[in-house]
Write a protein that holds these residues in place. Structure first.
Motif, PDB file in Angstrom:
ATOM      1  N   LEU A  32     -25.605  17.925  -7.158  1.00 17.17           N
ATOM      2  CA  LEU A  32     -24.280  17.774  -7.752  1.00 17.17           C
ATOM      3  C   LEU A  32     -23.704  19.134  -8.137  1.00 17.17           C
ATOM      4  O   LEU A  32     -24.426  20.117  -8.279  1.00 17.17           O
ATOM      5  CB  LEU A  32     -24.363  16.872  -8.993  1.00 17.17           C
ATOM      6  CG  LEU A  32     -24.890  15.448  -8.768  1.00 17.17           C
ATOM      7  CD1 LEU A  32     -25.011  14.723 -10.107  1.00 17.17           C
ATOM      8  CD2 LEU A  32     -23.972  14.686  -7.817  1.00 17.17           C
ATOM      9  N   SER A  33     -22.404  19.163  -8.311  1.00 20.82           N
ATOM     10  CA  SER A  33     -21.732  20.396  -8.718  1.00 20.82           C
ATOM     11  C   SER A  33     -22.145  20.776 -10.142  1.00 20.82           C
ATOM     12  O   SER A  33     -22.379  19.912 -10.990  1.00 20.82           O
ATOM     13  CB  SER A  33     -20.215  20.200  -8.649  1.00 20.82           C
ATOM     14  OG  SER A  33     -19.544  21.332  -9.162  1.00 20.82           O
ATOM     15  N   THR A  34     -22.254  22.086 -10.384  1.00 12.26           N
ATOM     16  CA  THR A  34     -22.716  22.548 -11.701  1.00 12.26           C
ATOM     17  C   THR A  34     -21.691  23.414 -12.440  1.00 12.26           C
ATOM     18  O   THR A  34     -21.861  23.686 -13.623  1.00 12.26           O
ATOM     19  CB  THR A  34     -24.011  23.367 -11.559  1.00 12.26           C
ATOM     20  OG1 THR A  34     -23.781  24.484 -10.690  1.00 12.26           O
ATOM     21  CG2 THR A  34     -25.124  22.505 -10.992  1.00 12.26           C
ATOM     22  N   ARG A  35     -20.645  23.855 -11.758  1.00 15.59           N
ATOM     23  CA  ARG A  35     -19.711  24.754 -12.444  1.00 15.59           C
ATOM     24  C   ARG A  35     -19.004  24.063 -13.595  1.00 15.59           C
ATOM     25  O   ARG A  35     -18.688  24.696 -14.609  1.00 15.59           O
ATOM     26  CB  ARG A  35     -18.693  25.325 -11.461  1.00 15.59           C
ATOM     27  CG  ARG A  35     -17.795  24.286 -10.806  1.00 15.59           C
ATOM     28  CD  ARG A  35     -16.881  24.931  -9.796  1.00 15.59           C
ATOM     29  NE  ARG A  35     -16.019  23.923  -9.185  1.00 15.59           N
ATOM     30  CZ  ARG A  35     -14.737  24.115  -8.908  1.00 15.59           C
ATOM     31  NH1 ARG A  35     -14.173  25.269  -9.199  1.00 15.59           N
ATOM     32  NH2 ARG A  35     -14.027  23.162  -8.358  1.00 15.59           N
ATOM     33  N   TRP A  36     -18.770  22.757 -13.471  1.00 18.51           N
ATOM     34  CA  TRP A  36     -18.072  22.067 -14.559  1.00 18.51           C
ATOM     35  C   TRP A  36     -18.973  21.871 -15.773  1.00 18.51           C
ATOM     36  O   TRP A  36     -18.492  21.725 -16.889  1.00 18.51           O
ATOM     37  CB  TRP A  36     -17.537  20.721 -14.066  1.00 18.51           C
ATOM     38  CG  TRP A  36     -16.524  20.897 -12.986  1.00 18.51           C
ATOM     39  CD1 TRP A  36     -16.618  20.512 -11.686  1.00 18.51           C
ATOM     40  CD2 TRP A  36     -15.256  21.568 -13.103  1.00 18.51           C
ATOM     41  NE1 TRP A  36     -15.503  20.886 -10.983  1.00 18.51           N
ATOM     42  CE2 TRP A  36     -14.643  21.537 -11.831  1.00 18.51           C
ATOM     43  CE3 TRP A  36     -14.597  22.192 -14.154  1.00 18.51           C
ATOM     44  CZ2 TRP A  36     -13.396  22.101 -11.606  1.00 18.51           C
ATOM     45  CZ3 TRP A  36     -13.352  22.754 -13.921  1.00 18.51           C
ATOM     46  CH2 TRP A  36     -12.775  22.698 -12.653  1.00 18.51           C
ATOM     47  N   ILE A  37     -20.279  21.889 -15.546  1.00 19.08           N
ATOM     48  CA  ILE A  37     -21.205  21.821 -16.678  1.00 19.08           C
ATOM     49  C   ILE A  37     -21.049  23.071 -17.547  1.00 19.08           C
ATOM     50  O   ILE A  37     -20.926  22.991 -18.776  1.00 19.08           O
ATOM     51  CB  ILE A  37     -22.658  21.676 -16.179  1.00 19.08           C
ATOM     52  CG1 ILE A  37     -22.850  20.318 -15.506  1.00 19.08           C
ATOM     53  CG2 ILE A  37     -23.643  21.867 -17.330  1.00 19.08           C
ATOM     54  CD1 ILE A  37     -24.210  20.141 -14.868  1.00 19.08           C
ATOM     55  N   TRP A  38     -21.027  24.237 -16.881  1.00 16.55           N
ATOM     56  CA  TRP A  38     -20.883  25.483 -17.648  1.00 16.55           C
ATOM     57  C   TRP A  38     -19.464  25.664 -18.175  1.00 16.55           C
ATOM     58  O   TRP A  38     -19.266  26.270 -19.235  1.00 16.55           O
ATOM     59  CB  TRP A  38     -21.303  26.667 -16.771  1.00 16.55           C
ATOM     60  CG  TRP A  38     -22.778  26.708 -16.582  1.00 16.55           C
ATOM     61  CD1 TRP A  38     -23.491  26.358 -15.481  1.00 16.55           C
ATOM     62  CD2 TRP A  38     -23.743  27.070 -17.582  1.00 16.55           C
ATOM     63  NE1 TRP A  38     -24.832  26.491 -15.713  1.00 16.55           N
ATOM     64  CE2 TRP A  38     -25.028  26.926 -16.995  1.00 16.55           C
ATOM     65  CE3 TRP A  38     -23.653  27.510 -18.901  1.00 16.55           C
ATOM     66  CZ2 TRP A  38     -26.194  27.209 -17.679  1.00 16.55           C
ATOM     67  CZ3 TRP A  38     -24.815  27.793 -19.598  1.00 16.55           C
ATOM     68  CH2 TRP A  38     -26.068  27.647 -18.993  1.00 16.55           C
ATOM     69  N   THR A  39     -18.494  25.146 -17.461  1.00 18.48           N
ATOM     70  CA  THR A  39     -17.127  25.175 -17.997  1.00 18.48           C
ATOM     71  C   THR A  39     -17.054  24.370 -19.289  1.00 18.48           C
ATOM     72  O   THR A  39     -16.460  24.816 -20.281  1.00 18.48           O
ATOM     73  CB  THR A  39     -16.138  24.605 -16.966  1.00 18.48           C
ATOM     74  OG1 THR A  39     -16.200  25.373 -15.771  1.00 18.48           O
ATOM     75  CG2 THR A  39     -14.722  24.635 -17.517  1.00 18.48           C
ATOM     76  N   GLY A  40     -17.671  23.180 -19.279  1.00 19.85           N
ATOM     77  CA  GLY A  40     -17.676  22.356 -20.485  1.00 19.85           C
ATOM     78  C   GLY A  40     -18.410  23.025 -21.628  1.00 19.85           C
ATOM     79  O   GLY A  40     -17.952  22.992 -22.786  1.00 19.85           O
ATOM     80  N   ALA A  41     -19.566  23.661 -21.343  1.00 18.06           N
ATOM     81  CA  ALA A  41     -20.317  24.350 -22.392  1.00 18.06           C
ATOM     82  C   ALA A  41     -19.516  25.515 -22.961  1.00 18.06           C
ATOM     83  O   ALA A  41     -19.507  25.758 -24.185  1.00 18.06           O
ATOM     84  CB  ALA A  41     -21.651  24.848 -21.844  1.00 18.06           C
ATOM     85  N   PHE A  42     -18.829  26.243 -22.084  1.00 20.07           N
ATOM     86  CA  PHE A  42     -18.035  27.395 -22.505  1.00 20.07           C
ATOM     87  C   PHE A  42     -16.891  26.966 -23.435  1.00 20.07           C
ATOM     88  O   PHE A  42     -16.701  27.527 -24.516  1.00 20.07           O
ATOM     89  CB  PHE A  42     -17.481  28.113 -21.277  1.00 20.07           C
ATOM     90  CG  PHE A  42     -16.853  29.435 -21.561  1.00 20.07           C
ATOM     91  CD1 PHE A  42     -17.593  30.602 -21.495  1.00 20.07           C
ATOM     92  CD2 PHE A  42     -15.508  29.527 -21.882  1.00 20.07           C
ATOM     93  CE1 PHE A  42     -17.009  31.826 -21.756  1.00 20.07           C
ATOM     94  CE2 PHE A  42     -14.910  30.744 -22.146  1.00 20.07           C
ATOM     95  CZ  PHE A  42     -15.668  31.908 -22.080  1.00 20.07           C
ATOM     96  N   VAL A  43     -16.143  25.963 -23.011  1.00 19.70           N
ATOM     97  CA  VAL A  43     -15.015  25.483 -23.819  1.00 19.70           C
ATOM     98  C   VAL A  43     -15.515  24.852 -25.124  1.00 19.70           C
ATOM     99  O   VAL A  43     -14.936  25.064 -26.203  1.00 19.70           O
ATOM    100  CB  VAL A  43     -14.171  24.487 -23.016  1.00 19.70           C
ATOM    101  CG1 VAL A  43     -13.080  23.867 -23.883  1.00 19.70           C
ATOM    102  CG2 VAL A  43     -13.550  25.172 -21.805  1.00 19.70           C
ATOM    103  N   ALA A  44     -16.616  24.081 -25.040  1.00 17.09           N
ATOM    104  CA  ALA A  44     -17.160  23.453 -26.250  1.00 17.09           C
ATOM    105  C   ALA A  44     -17.647  24.480 -27.249  1.00 17.09           C
ATOM    106  O   ALA A  44     -17.554  24.273 -28.465  1.00 17.09           O
ATOM    107  CB  ALA A  44     -18.298  22.500 -25.875  1.00 17.09           C
ATOM    108  N   SER A  45     -18.164  25.617 -26.765  1.00 18.64           N
ATOM    109  CA  SER A  45     -18.624  26.670 -27.677  1.00 18.64           C
ATOM    110  C   SER A  45     -17.475  27.252 -28.480  1.00 18.64           C
ATOM    111  O   SER A  45     -17.671  27.755 -29.590  1.00 18.64           O
ATOM    112  CB  SER A  45     -19.321  27.786 -26.892  1.00 18.64           C
ATOM    113  OG  SER A  45     -20.503  27.311 -26.284  1.00 18.64           O
TER     114      SER A  45
END
Length: 531
Positions: A32-45
């Motif tokens: 599965l795609s993973t860039r949106w996982i790190w995008t979500g972590a970045f914005v959530a931080s």
């Protein structure tokens, strides 16, 4: 408070980064795609700490219209046991007494934060301008039915935000057509997925918290995830893995100059090796079963991050108030206490409400949460402070009585006009460039007495005199070894209207800040040692 909040944000960012790391491993096991996982972590931080520490929502009771709105304060849902602020908490002194280094540290951190963000913003603007100048030297040409830039010192990469374009190194023009097609397919995939806009947005958001090191790491992981996802899209489009991997290695061995955080085919050798291993990997059933556990671990880390308590929700370290019993007060009742109270000529106490929480803040100081002990009686768990709100014959709050460290003072409630006028007076006073009359004489007199082990409090307001008398044992202990006063020199008026003096003792130099009233009496004092 600023340092405690920064530590809180860093802890939350670390937990969110750990959750993203586990979720990324799980997603790759299922291709599965993973860039949106790190995008979500970045914005959530960025958002999660801010929202939890500041949002308070009042929910009306739809079944009882006469019942006051029920506040939902997000920080009250966190766990005080998970409070990073407890690691950096220290006793805070009351507003009108000696203020420790905390206020100075808060101002220093905020100024450093602002300066770093401004510097980073200027660097981004300068980098963008330099890129525009470099683009003017690049050639435009058609290659394999695509319009590209050709540069001697850049690429392969995608540049531009509104109209992204592919830039290729000039050596690629001599490469086989198959390799050219793979490079162009990779960069075109970045454009189609809007990767340049995603990276640029993330970098601009980083300006908001440049001191947050876990956020920088998350940005690096996001960029790597973008490349991994791009590799997967290129392979799904029908290109052969063997040829594509060879093209990646060839490009990686001939990296061009750095042109900023852009979507680029080349990466460091270690990251390039990771990308090739990911493309070669064929996850089996065990890996997919382990992905379920990793997804559960990611959810646990995410829940833990949401449970970390911000500084305002942390249990206070001040022990003397812990034996007091808090009672619940309705939000509609707390409205009675809101307003601006005048404690001294240049000291205003702002009492504000957030849902069913009451806060006290003196001008220029950190705010303190108040807890109801009885009707109209409040205390703080952070400092030795109690407030009693007094009402007139009609039941309206008229003034508060401020009690701290063995003394008390009355602070009448100001109407809106009087409060605005007083705040304007305080703001004008902070613009002074010369000291208030009488302050230096009071400072010299009391310091001379201090070096002789005496204290008479001449020239101090009654509340400050009483507070310092109760703290004299600690003050004498802290000043041991200073020696006699050699020089007293006025330095400046700070941004809050405090007169700053540099005092040279025999063995140390100390900065004293005085809040001097118009009658020449000192109402507040701060000190900062070892300048």
């Amino acid at each position: 408070m600023t340092l405690a909040w920064m530590v809180y944000v860093i802890v939350v960012s670390l937990l969110l980064g750990g959750a993203a790391l586990a979720a990324e491993a799980a997603a790759r096991a299922w291709s599965l795609s993973t860039r949106w996982i790190w995008t979500g972590a970045f914005v959530a931080s960025l958002l999660l700490p801010t929202v939890i520490s500041s949002v308070s929502i009042e929910l009306p009771d739809i079944f009882a219209a006469s019942t006051p709105a029920r506040p939902l304060v997000l920080r009250e849902a966190t766990s005080p046991k998970l409070a990073p602020s407890a690691w950096v908490a220290s006793k805070a002194a009351p507003f009108a007494a000696i203020v420790t280094h905390g206020a100075d540290l808060n101002r220093l951190l905020r100024r450093a934060w602002l300066a770093t963000s401004a510097s980073m913003l200027l660097m981004l603007a300068a980098s963008g301008a330099a890129l525009l100048l470099r683009k003017r030297r690049w050639q435009q040409r058609a290659l394999l039915h695509s319009q590209v830039f050709v540069a001697s010192d850049a690429g392969p990469a995608v540049v531009g935000l509104l109209r992204p374009r592919i830039v290729l190194p000039d050596w690629l023009l001599d490469a086989p057509a198959g390799q050219q097609a793979l490079v162009i397919a990779h960069e075109q995939s970045h454009i189609d997925a809007h990767d340049p806009q995603l990276l640029t947005t993330a970098l601009c958001l980083l300006v908001l918290m440049p001191w947050n090191l876990p956020l920088w790491w998350q940005l690096r992981r996001l960029r790597h995830a973008i490349e991994v996802d791009c590799d997967a899209r290129v392979l799904r489009a029908g290109h052969e893995l063997q040829h594509y991997g060879a093209a990646l290695i060839d490009v990686g061995q001939r990296q061009s100059g750095f042109i900023g955080v852009v979507a680029a085919m080349a990466e460091s050798r270690s990251l390039l090796e990771q990308r090739i291993r990911i493309m070669l990997a064929t996850p089996g059933r065990k890996a997919k079963g382990g992905a379920v556990l990793l997804a559960g671990l990611a959810l646990c880390a995410l829940a833990l991050a949401a449970q970390v308590a911000p500084p305002d929700a942390a249990p206070a370290p001040y022990v003397a108030q812990q034996d007091r019993h808090q009672i619940n007060v309705t939000a509609s009742r707390l409205v009675d206490y809101e307003g601006v109270y005048q404690l001294d000529e240049f000291v205003l106490l702002h009492v504000t409400r957030e849902g069913r929480r009451l806060w006290l803040q003196a001008n220029g100081q950190e705010r303190i949460e108040l807890y109801a002990e009885r009707e109209d009686e409040f205390f703080s768990r952070d400092v030795d402070l109690q407030l009693h709100f007094q009402r007139d014959a009609r039941g309206r709050v008229q003034q508060l009585v401020y009690r701290a460290i063995g003394t008390s003072a009355e602070a009448p409630l100001l109407d809106n006009g009087a409060a605005a006028a007083r705040e304007a007076l305080i703001a004008r006073d902070a613009l002074r460039t010369t000291p208030m009359p009488g302050g230096e004489a009071v400072l010299r007199h009391n310091l001379a007495n201090l070096t002789e082990g005496k204290f008479d409090g001449a020239g101090l307001t009654p509340p400050l005199k009483s507070i310092l008398a109760n703290m004299m044992g600690r003050i004498k202990e802290e000043s041991t070894g200073w020696g006699k006063v050699e020089t007293v020199r006025f330095d400046r008026v700070d941004g809050l209207g405090w007169d700053c003096y540099r005092v040279r003792f025999e063995h140390i130099e100390v900065e004293f800040r005085l809040r001097v009233n118009s009658d020449g009496r000192v109402a507040g004092v701060q000190k900062r040692e070892q300048l």
